[in-house]
Scaffold this motif. Structure first.
Motif, PDB file in Angstrom:
ATOM      1  N   GLN A  65      -3.404  62.956  24.331  1.00 37.51           N
ATOM      2  CA  GLN A  65      -3.128  64.219  23.659  1.00 37.51           C
ATOM      3  C   GLN A  65      -3.970  65.367  24.221  1.00 37.51           C
ATOM      4  OE1 GLN A  65      -0.573  64.431  21.425  1.00 37.51           O
ATOM      5  NE2 GLN A  65      -0.216  62.296  21.916  1.00 37.51           N
ATOM      6  N   VAL A  66      -3.853  65.596  25.513  1.00 36.01           N
ATOM      7  CA  VAL A  66      -4.647  66.612  26.194  1.00 36.01           C
ATOM      8  C   VAL A  66      -3.874  67.929  26.229  1.00 36.01           C
ATOM      9  CG1 VAL A  66      -5.769  67.250  28.373  1.00 36.01           C
ATOM     10  CG2 VAL A  66      -5.781  64.859  27.598  1.00 36.01           C
ATOM     11  N   ALA A  67      -4.534  68.997  25.823  1.00 35.16           N
ATOM     12  CA  ALA A  67      -3.918  70.325  25.858  1.00 35.16           C
ATOM     13  C   ALA A  67      -3.749  70.755  27.313  1.00 35.16           C
ATOM     14  CB  ALA A  67      -4.793  71.325  25.116  1.00 35.16           C
TER      15      ALA A  67
ATOM     16  N   ALA B 295       1.871  83.704  32.021  1.00 32.48           N
ATOM     17  CA  ALA B 295       1.619  82.365  32.555  1.00 32.48           C
ATOM     18  C   ALA B 295       0.937  81.485  31.506  1.00 32.48           C
ATOM     19  CB  ALA B 295       0.758  82.455  33.821  1.00 32.48           C
ATOM     20  N   ARG B 296      -0.103  82.008  30.864  1.00 32.34           N
ATOM     21  CA  ARG B 296      -0.822  81.228  29.833  1.00 32.34           C
ATOM     22  C   ARG B 296       0.090  80.857  28.674  1.00 32.34           C
ATOM     23  NH1 ARG B 296      -4.939  84.834  30.869  1.00 32.34           N
ATOM     24  NH2 ARG B 296      -4.327  86.069  29.078  1.00 32.34           N
ATOM     25  N   ASN B 297       0.957  81.785  28.283  1.00 25.38           N
ATOM     26  CA  ASN B 297       1.870  81.499  27.175  1.00 25.38           C
ATOM     27  C   ASN B 297       2.833  80.366  27.504  1.00 25.38           C
ATOM     28  OD1 ASN B 297       0.706  83.434  25.565  1.00 25.38           O
ATOM     29  ND2 ASN B 297       2.221  85.006  26.060  1.00 25.38           N
ATOM     30  N   GLY B 298       3.053  80.138  28.790  1.00 22.39           N
ATOM     31  CA  GLY B 298       3.943  79.056  29.209  1.00 22.39           C
ATOM     32  C   GLY B 298       3.357  77.675  29.007  1.00 22.39           C
ATOM     33  N   PHE B 299       2.050  77.569  28.861  1.00 25.85           N
ATOM     34  CA  PHE B 299       1.443  76.249  28.702  1.00 25.85           C
ATOM     35  C   PHE B 299       0.396  76.141  27.597  1.00 25.85           C
ATOM     36  CE2 PHE B 299      -1.036  78.349  32.091  1.00 25.85           C
ATOM     37  CZ  PHE B 299      -2.321  78.268  31.573  1.00 25.85           C
ATOM     38  N   SER B 300      -0.013  77.242  27.009  1.00 27.96           N
ATOM     39  CA  SER B 300      -1.171  77.213  26.108  1.00 27.96           C
ATOM     40  C   SER B 300      -0.987  76.355  24.863  1.00 27.96           C
ATOM     41  CB  SER B 300      -1.565  78.635  25.711  1.00 27.96           C
ATOM     42  OG  SER B 300      -0.567  79.210  24.906  1.00 27.96           O
ATOM     43  N   GLN B 301       0.223  76.173  24.401  1.00 27.61           N
ATOM     44  CA  GLN B 301       0.452  75.385  23.182  1.00 27.61           C
ATOM     45  C   GLN B 301       1.031  74.004  23.456  1.00 27.61           C
ATOM     46  OE1 GLN B 301      -0.449  76.494  20.051  1.00 27.61           O
ATOM     47  NE2 GLN B 301      -1.389  78.145  21.202  1.00 27.61           N
ATOM     48  N   LYS B 302       1.049  73.598  24.729  1.00 21.01           N
ATOM     49  CA  LYS B 302       1.673  72.325  25.082  1.00 21.01           C
ATOM     50  C   LYS B 302       0.612  71.225  25.236  1.00 21.01           C
ATOM     51  CE  LYS B 302       5.735  74.335  27.318  1.00 21.01           C
ATOM     52  NZ  LYS B 302       5.858  75.336  26.362  1.00 21.01           N
ATOM     53  N   ILE B 303       1.033  69.998  24.959  1.00 21.41           N
ATOM     54  CA  ILE B 303       0.162  68.838  24.991  1.00 21.41           C
ATOM     55  C   ILE B 303       0.753  67.804  25.954  1.00 21.41           C
ATOM     56  CG2 ILE B 303      -0.767  66.910  23.611  1.00 21.41           C
ATOM     57  CD1 ILE B 303      -1.918  69.552  22.732  1.00 21.41           C
ATOM     58  N   VAL B 304      -0.116  67.139  26.718  1.00 23.31           N
ATOM     59  CA  VAL B 304       0.290  66.024  27.575  1.00 23.31           C
ATOM     60  C   VAL B 304      -0.058  64.743  26.826  1.00 23.31           C
ATOM     61  CG1 VAL B 304      -0.121  64.853  29.774  1.00 23.31           C
ATOM     62  CG2 VAL B 304      -0.155  67.333  29.670  1.00 23.31           C
TER      63      VAL B 304
ATOM     64  N   LEU C 259      -5.254  61.779  38.349  1.00 22.72           N
ATOM     65  CA  LEU C 259      -4.335  60.997  39.176  1.00 22.72           C
ATOM     66  C   LEU C 259      -2.887  61.206  38.761  1.00 22.72           C
ATOM     67  CD1 LEU C 259      -6.398  57.673  39.225  1.00 22.72           C
ATOM     68  CD2 LEU C 259      -6.295  59.451  41.000  1.00 22.72           C
ATOM     69  N   ALA C 260      -2.666  61.347  37.467  1.00 25.84           N
ATOM     70  CA  ALA C 260      -1.294  61.553  36.978  1.00 25.84           C
ATOM     71  C   ALA C 260      -1.309  62.016  35.530  1.00 25.84           C
ATOM     72  CB  ALA C 260      -0.480  60.269  37.097  1.00 25.84           C
TER      73      ALA C 260
ATOM     74  N   LYS D  76      13.889  71.382  29.737  1.00 25.38           N
ATOM     75  CA  LYS D  76      12.525  71.859  29.463  1.00 25.38           C
ATOM     76  C   LYS D  76      11.497  70.953  30.135  1.00 25.38           C
ATOM     77  CE  LYS D  76      13.463  74.199  25.106  1.00 25.38           C
ATOM     78  NZ  LYS D  76      13.236  74.223  23.659  1.00 25.38           N
ATOM     79  N   ASP D  77      11.769  69.656  30.135  1.00 21.81           N
ATOM     80  CA  ASP D  77      10.857  68.720  30.805  1.00 21.81           C
ATOM     81  C   ASP D  77      10.785  69.014  32.298  1.00 21.81           C
ATOM     82  OD1 ASP D  77      10.351  67.485  28.391  1.00 21.81           O
ATOM     83  OD2 ASP D  77      11.616  65.738  28.794  1.00 21.81           O
ATOM     84  N   ALA D  78      11.923  69.335  32.908  1.00 22.69           N
ATOM     85  CA  ALA D  78      11.954  69.645  34.341  1.00 22.69           C
ATOM     86  C   ALA D  78      11.140  70.906  34.632  1.00 22.69           C
ATOM     87  CB  ALA D  78      13.393  69.803  34.816  1.00 22.69           C
ATOM     88  N   GLN D  79      11.261  71.921  33.762  1.00 25.60           N
ATOM     89  CA  GLN D  79      10.469  73.154  33.936  1.00 25.60           C
ATOM     90  C   GLN D  79       8.977  72.862  33.806  1.00 25.60           C
ATOM     91  OE1 GLN D  79      12.084  75.691  30.867  1.00 25.60           O
ATOM     92  NE2 GLN D  79      13.370  76.801  32.329  1.00 25.60           N
ATOM     93  N   ARG D  80       8.631  72.063  32.830  1.00 26.71           N
ATOM     94  CA  ARG D  80       7.235  71.709  32.603  1.00 26.71           C
ATOM     95  C   ARG D  80       6.683  70.913  33.788  1.00 26.71           C
ATOM     96  NH1 ARG D  80       4.821  69.431  27.093  1.00 26.71           N
ATOM     97  NH2 ARG D  80       2.984  68.402  27.871  1.00 26.71           N
TER      98      ARG D  80
END
Length: 177
Positions: free
Chosen positions: A66-68, A87-96, A109-110, A123-127
């Motif tokens: 659950q990494v931001a 750019a920040r708004n494109g990823f700031s609220q997303k979690i891996v 590594l991945a 959306k997954d492809a864009q991310r």
């Protein structure tokens, strides 16, 4: 003199009353509402199960959950303030879901995403394109059941298994190879 003293007394009382009213109003409007929160599990049952499989598949690596994305990405240099904000708004609220890091070098590594029916392929492809532009490789584990072999096979394409493994005594890193 008597009337001027009385007038000053009345003005003083009025000033105190006004100050009291202002203090009450400021206190009333500056109170923040009580925020009600509730704890929730860090991982779902499925995520916990897959975490164990990932850890078994890559014992030479650290696995974070659950990494931001903001911990992994930043806006590229050479942009103006507005472009950086976009750019920040494109990823700031997303979690891996999972980040796999080399124990030896500390490099990522991945990124591992555990896909389910809520995932949107476009959306997954864009991310994935965004994280790839930063140099990260994303492994997507599709919805459905997973076992040790399927997770190891999915990760093997992206993560070299022979880079380093913890020593048996747990006292350091042994480079295998």
């Amino acid at each position: 003199m008597d009337s001027s003293a009385t007038l000053l007394g009345i003005l003083g009382i009025m000033a105190l009353l006004l100050a009291g009213i202002v203090a009450v109003l400021l206190n009333r409007f500056s109170r923040r509402p009580v925020v009600r929160v509730q704890a929730r599990p860090l991982l779902t049952q499925r995520e916990r199960e897959v975490l164990v499989l990932i850890e078994r598949a890559v014992p030479h690596a650290r696995v974070y959950v659950q990494v931001a994305l903001r911990a992994l990405l930043r806006a590229a240099p050479g942009q103006n303030r507005s472009e950086r904000a976009i750019a920040r708004n494109g990823f700031s609220q997303k979690i891996v879901d999972f980040v796999i890091e080399s124990r030896v070098t500390g490099t990522v590594l991945a990124l591992v995403e555990l896909d389910d029916r809520s995932h949107d392929a476009a959306k997954d492809a864009q991310r994935d394109a965004m994280t790839a532009a930063a140099g990260y490789r994303t492994v997507r584990l599709p919805a459905g059941s997973h076992d040790a072999e399927s997770v190891a096979a999915a990760l093997a394409e992206f993560i070299p298994v022979s880079t380093a493994v913890p020593s048996v005594a747990g006292e350091g890193i042994v480079v295998a190879g």
